[in-house]
Write a protein that holds these residues in place. Sequence first.
Motif, PDB file in Angstrom:
ATOM      1  N   UNK A  16       0.821  -1.216   0.000  1.00  0.00           N
ATOM      2  CA  UNK A  16       0.000   0.000   0.000  1.00  0.00           C
ATOM      3  C   UNK A  16       0.856   1.267   0.000  1.00  0.00           C
ATOM      4  N   UNK A  17       1.899   1.299   0.853  1.00  0.00           N
ATOM      5  CA  UNK A  17       2.669   2.534   1.030  1.00  0.00           C
ATOM      6  C   UNK A  17       3.821   2.695   0.038  1.00  0.00           C
ATOM      7  N   UNK A  18       4.436   1.567  -0.370  1.00  0.00           N
ATOM      8  CA  UNK A  18       5.573   1.635  -1.294  1.00  0.00           C
ATOM      9  C   UNK A  18       5.138   1.239  -2.698  1.00  0.00           C
ATOM     10  N   UNK A  19       4.334   0.168  -2.808  1.00  0.00           N
ATOM     11  CA  UNK A  19       3.871  -0.305  -4.107  1.00  0.00           C
ATOM     12  C   UNK A  19       3.033   0.747  -4.811  1.00  0.00           C
ATOM     13  N   UNK A  20       1.753   0.854  -4.452  1.00  0.00           N
ATOM     14  CA  UNK A  20       0.896   1.868  -5.099  1.00  0.00           C
ATOM     15  C   UNK A  20       1.038   3.251  -4.475  1.00  0.00           C
ATOM     16  N   UNK A  21       1.607   3.306  -3.258  1.00  0.00           N
ATOM     17  CA  UNK A  21       1.768   4.593  -2.548  1.00  0.00           C
ATOM     18  C   UNK A  21       0.454   5.364  -2.548  1.00  0.00           C
ATOM     19  N   UNK A  22      -0.560   4.761  -1.925  1.00  0.00           N
ATOM     20  CA  UNK A  22      -1.915   5.321  -1.938  1.00  0.00           C
ATOM     21  C   UNK A  22      -1.932   6.720  -1.312  1.00  0.00           C
ATOM     22  N   UNK A  40      -6.040  -9.873   1.318  1.00  0.00           N
ATOM     23  CA  UNK A  40      -6.774  -8.732   0.734  1.00  0.00           C
ATOM     24  C   UNK A  40      -7.392  -7.887   1.850  1.00  0.00           C
ATOM     25  N   UNK A  41      -7.893  -8.555   2.888  1.00  0.00           N
ATOM     26  CA  UNK A  41      -8.491  -7.802   4.015  1.00  0.00           C
ATOM     27  C   UNK A  41      -7.435  -6.936   4.706  1.00  0.00           C
ATOM     28  N   UNK A  42      -6.207  -7.469   4.835  1.00  0.00           N
ATOM     29  CA  UNK A  42      -5.127  -6.678   5.447  1.00  0.00           C
ATOM     30  C   UNK A  42      -4.776  -5.475   4.572  1.00  0.00           C
ATOM     31  N   UNK A  43      -4.716  -5.686   3.276  1.00  0.00           N
ATOM     32  CA  UNK A  43      -4.434  -4.588   2.333  1.00  0.00           C
ATOM     33  C   UNK A  43      -5.518  -3.517   2.453  1.00  0.00           C
ATOM     34  N   UNK A  44      -6.775  -3.967   2.521  1.00  0.00           N
ATOM     35  CA  UNK A  44      -7.902  -3.032   2.635  1.00  0.00           C
ATOM     36  C   UNK A  44      -7.764  -2.181   3.889  1.00  0.00           C
ATOM     37  N   UNK A  45      -7.433  -2.842   4.986  1.00  0.00           N
ATOM     38  CA  UNK A  45      -7.271  -2.140   6.270  1.00  0.00           C
ATOM     39  C   UNK A  45      -6.146  -1.098   6.170  1.00  0.00           C
ATOM     40  N   UNK A  46      -5.000  -1.515   5.622  1.00  0.00           N
ATOM     41  CA  UNK A  46      -3.850  -0.607   5.503  1.00  0.00           C
ATOM     42  C   UNK A  46      -4.157   0.562   4.573  1.00  0.00           C
TER      43      UNK A  46
END
Length: 409
Positions: A16-22, A40-46
Amino acid sequence: MSNLHTTMEKYAELAVKVGVNIQKGQTLIVNADIATAPFVRLVTKKAYEAGAKLVQIEWSDEQVTRIRYDKAPDESFEYFPGWRADMLEKAFGEGAAMLAITSVNPDLLKGVDASKIANLQKAAGEATKGYRKMVMADKISWSIVAVPSKGWSAKVFPDLSEQEQEEKLWEAIFHATRANLEDPVQAWMDHKEKLSEKVEFLNNKKFKSLHYKAEGTDLTIELAEKHVWIGPESINENGVAFIANIPTEEVFTTPLKTGVNGTARSSKPLNYGGNMIDNFSITFENGKIVSFEAEEGYETLQKLIETDEGSHYLGEVALVPHDSPISNTNLIFYNTLFDENASHHLAIGNAYSFALEGGKQMSEEELEAAGANSSITHVDFMIGSSDMDIDGITKDGERVPLFRQGNWA
């Protein structure tokens, strides 16, 4: 909380923070198989913790995919829903980011008629041309990470029990992506810096061509005159940095479409659309593939090369040291995301416009004039090994050793 869960959380944060850098207020589209739901749930949370406005999951199911290949009529594979492509194009036009979570079983489509796979890849390629152009020109932030599935784990670790297979693959993924380190985000910042030094060196040298020599490979690749070497970090049209592949160990650029001559031999299997191609070699003349052979997956390779006119040419050349976290696992991952980052590789098909000076702003005609290849496909295959030597050749004909026995010289 188990150690596995803790590291999975770090890995999700990395994506989330380095890959797509939302960014705050941004939509994140996640493509994932239902088998990866816990991650996927962890990604959603982050993503929500990082300020995402909406996380939209586009689910798939590999068993449903296989049922389609076994039961659907032939015309099904010449169809890709245009409305799905339109939806993604509209979302990206509004500034959404995309995260793909790959977990595919390399043997998923074993025994399936190669023409069905080729037809579907072609239909999807045609339908998604619009948003893939956005991806190839870095208009949007996008990234790919991987998560074990039962089928994939069994392929990589066939001698272990089912539970051990999945644990072992998680371990290998965490090691390859640096997610097992104390601060993976900082580790990636440091890694990015090191690769940037290589990019700077290559861009200063402005080599005219590269000459590859290894067992079964003797290949000269002329680079496009306006070629630019690219490291792990990309910048989208809003100036936001992202990393498209986690892991990544490569630096890459654009070859001159008509400037490839000689033979390249594969050093790792290629999993293409759920089918394996292995022990293959490809011969080029003036850029075009003129002959090829394969011990496994010959027909699949043939269909890939025959996708369109551009799939007879190369669109990317990437340099990867043999001594890297992925290569040092001594594993074949049967997944291009990992195997391409353990080995020098080339890509059949479309060139990245951002790997040319001013390429992001160029029209299709201007890209063609600059020597960049155009195709509805882009498929990496691995040719690097511990005995690979590469020389950079300058405009004056001077040969500079770049790689010796697989590693930077």
